[in-house]
Write an enzyme that holds these catalytic residues in place. Structure first.
Site, PDB file in Angstrom:
ATOM      1  NE  ARG A  26      18.281 -13.536 -30.370  1.00 13.36           N
ATOM      2  CZ  ARG A  26      18.332 -14.774 -31.656  1.00 13.36           C
ATOM      3  NH1 ARG A  26      17.673 -15.031 -32.563  1.00 13.36           N
ATOM      4  NH2 ARG A  26      19.192 -14.292 -32.894  1.00 13.36           N
ATOM      5  CE1 TYR A  52       5.809  -7.861  -8.465  1.00 11.97           C
ATOM      6  CE2 TYR A  52       5.759  -8.427 -10.869  1.00 11.97           C
ATOM      7  CZ  TYR A  52       6.316  -8.257  -9.511  1.00 11.97           C
ATOM      8  OH  TYR A  52       7.658  -7.907 -10.293  1.00 11.97           O
ATOM      9  CE  LYS A  98      10.219 -13.591  -7.235  1.00 15.91           C
ATOM     10  NZ  LYS A  98       9.352 -13.066  -8.606  1.00 15.91           N
ATOM     11  CG  ASP A 153       2.211 -16.805 -11.945  1.00 18.37           C
ATOM     12  OD1 ASP A 153       3.063 -16.919 -11.305  1.00 18.37           O
ATOM     13  OD2 ASP A 153       2.190 -15.276 -12.007  1.00 18.37           O
TER      14      ASP A 153
END
Ligand code: P1T
Length: 384
Positions: free
Chosen positions: A50, A102, A199, A174
């Protein structure tokens, strides 16, 4: 000083080291949760996956290199990366964000973080006066998306960074729709770059992953603390796939941009299309800003068919054969989408329509197929 490689070379080599064990050219997938210690604290730099994992480290170094940043951090999704940025703030802090963004980002802001008493001002960041009118002592973050999803609006990153820097406000961008091939916000004054690497960066519609890239050591330390404490980390296989995607980012983007231009120009000329949103068109309202801050204009296009009619838009989407109707974008294959009922359904209709996301709007993620095949597909779908 070592000469900085060009982007086309950095996607292949940036931040990468040869595997010391066997000289593997690609970093191994360290599919392990933990690492042996000889005595408590006696380890080789890795304790628990982690916190960190060597495959993730290789990806994070590549992400930093392609965004011209110092530190990269990888997360389980784009939204997990955004979630970590918002956890830098505390109750009462205010955020100025793009009004057109978004749907999932809007949902995270309004349905999760407003509960924790963060206050969001959604404004048109293309209008500098609107930003300035919202700045006050509680403003701690400006959240920019450019090009915006799905309206393809362009925000002048440098102009916004003049405001953020003179008021000691963090500026996060972003950069998902542009990808690091088209735009590097850190070079334009941003403090944090965020990606849905799902993406263009990964590029093959086979992984969900998020990224943050920063220059400041202090920001890196705080974000790493959140990354480890909250735990939204990607697995090593997804890090490997994303790293593999990065290797071809430059050649893929070149073709996405080429095909995007062909299709935007075709749509713009068609008498059956009312409006085309693509920043490469000279009549796009912020074409000159796009030209200034982007290396090219990308493969995301939105449009409204003649008559701005919902039924007509749905018919076109259903008639498309090569374009697959699906959420997401930025993969090698072309996708179509209906933002109002899909990616932006979580934004109330009145707010969504104010930013232009009408029921008649169609979004295309133009892939890297042959451009003539794609144009033929759109032509038959529109004329059907
Ligand atoms: O899906 P995820 O990796 O969590 O990324 C969220 C996200 C953040 N920012 C932008 C600009 C995005 O477009 C997305 C995800 N968008 C879609 C799934 C979509 O089809 O628009």
């Amino acid at each position: 000083m070592k000469k900085k490689m060009h982007f086309n070379s950095r996607v292949i080599h940036g931040g990468q080291k040869l595997d010391e064990s066997f000289g593997a050219v690609m970093p191994p997938i360290y599919q392990t949760s933990t690492y042996a210690q000889t005595t408590p604290g006696g380890h080789k730099g890795y304790e628990y996956s982690r916190t960190h994992n060597p495959t993730r480290t290789a990806l994070e170094n590549a992400l930093a290199s392609i965004e011209s940043g110092k530190h990269g951090l990888a997360f389980g999704s784009g939204l997990a990366a955004m979630d970590a940025v918002l956890k830098l703030l505390k109750p009462g802090d205010e955020i100025i964000a793009t009004h057109d963004l978004y749907g999932g980002s809007y949902r995270l802001f309004t349905k999760i973080f407003e509960i924790f008493d963060l206050k969001f001002h959604f404004v048109d960041l293309q209008n500098i006066n609107e930003i300035e009118s919202k700045v006050n002592k509680k403003t701690k973050l400006i959240w920019v998306e450019t090009p915006t999803n799905p309206m393809m609006n362009i925000v002048d990153i440098q102009a916004v960074s003049n405001i953020s820097q003179s008021n000691s406000i963090l500026l996060a961008v972003d950069n998902t729709f542009a990808s690091p091939y088209l735009q590097n916000p850190l070079l334009l004054g941003a403090d944090i770059v965020m990606h849905s690497a799902t993406k263009y960066i990964a590029g093959h519609s086979d992984v969900i992953l998020g990224a943050l890239i920063v220059n400041s050591d202090d920001l890196e330390e705080r974000l790493r603390f959140i990354q480890n404490a909250s735990g939204a980390v990607p697995g090593p296989m997804d890090c490997f796939l994303t790293l593999r995607g990065i290797k071809t980012l430059a050649v893929r983007m070149e073709r996405h941009c080429y095909n995007g231009k062909k299709i935007a120009e075709f749509l713009n000329k068609s008498p059956l299309i009312e409006k085309v949103y693509w920043p490469g068109l000279i009549d796009h309202p912020n074409h000159l800003i796009a030209k200034k801050q982007m290396n090219d204009f990308g493969g995301m296009i939105s449009f409204i068919p003649k008559g701005s009619n919902y039924e007509n838009a749905i018919k076109i989407i259903e008639n498309l054969k090569i374009f697959t109707l699906a959420e997401s974008l930025g993969g090698v294959e072309s996708l179509s989408g209906h933002p109002a009922s899909m990616t932006h359904a979580s934004i109330p209709k009145k707010i969504r329509e104010k930013s232009g996301v009408l029921d008649s709007l169609i979004r295309l993620s133009v892939g890297i197929e042959d451009s003539q095949d794609l144009i033929d597909d759109i032509e038959q779908a529109v004329n059907h």
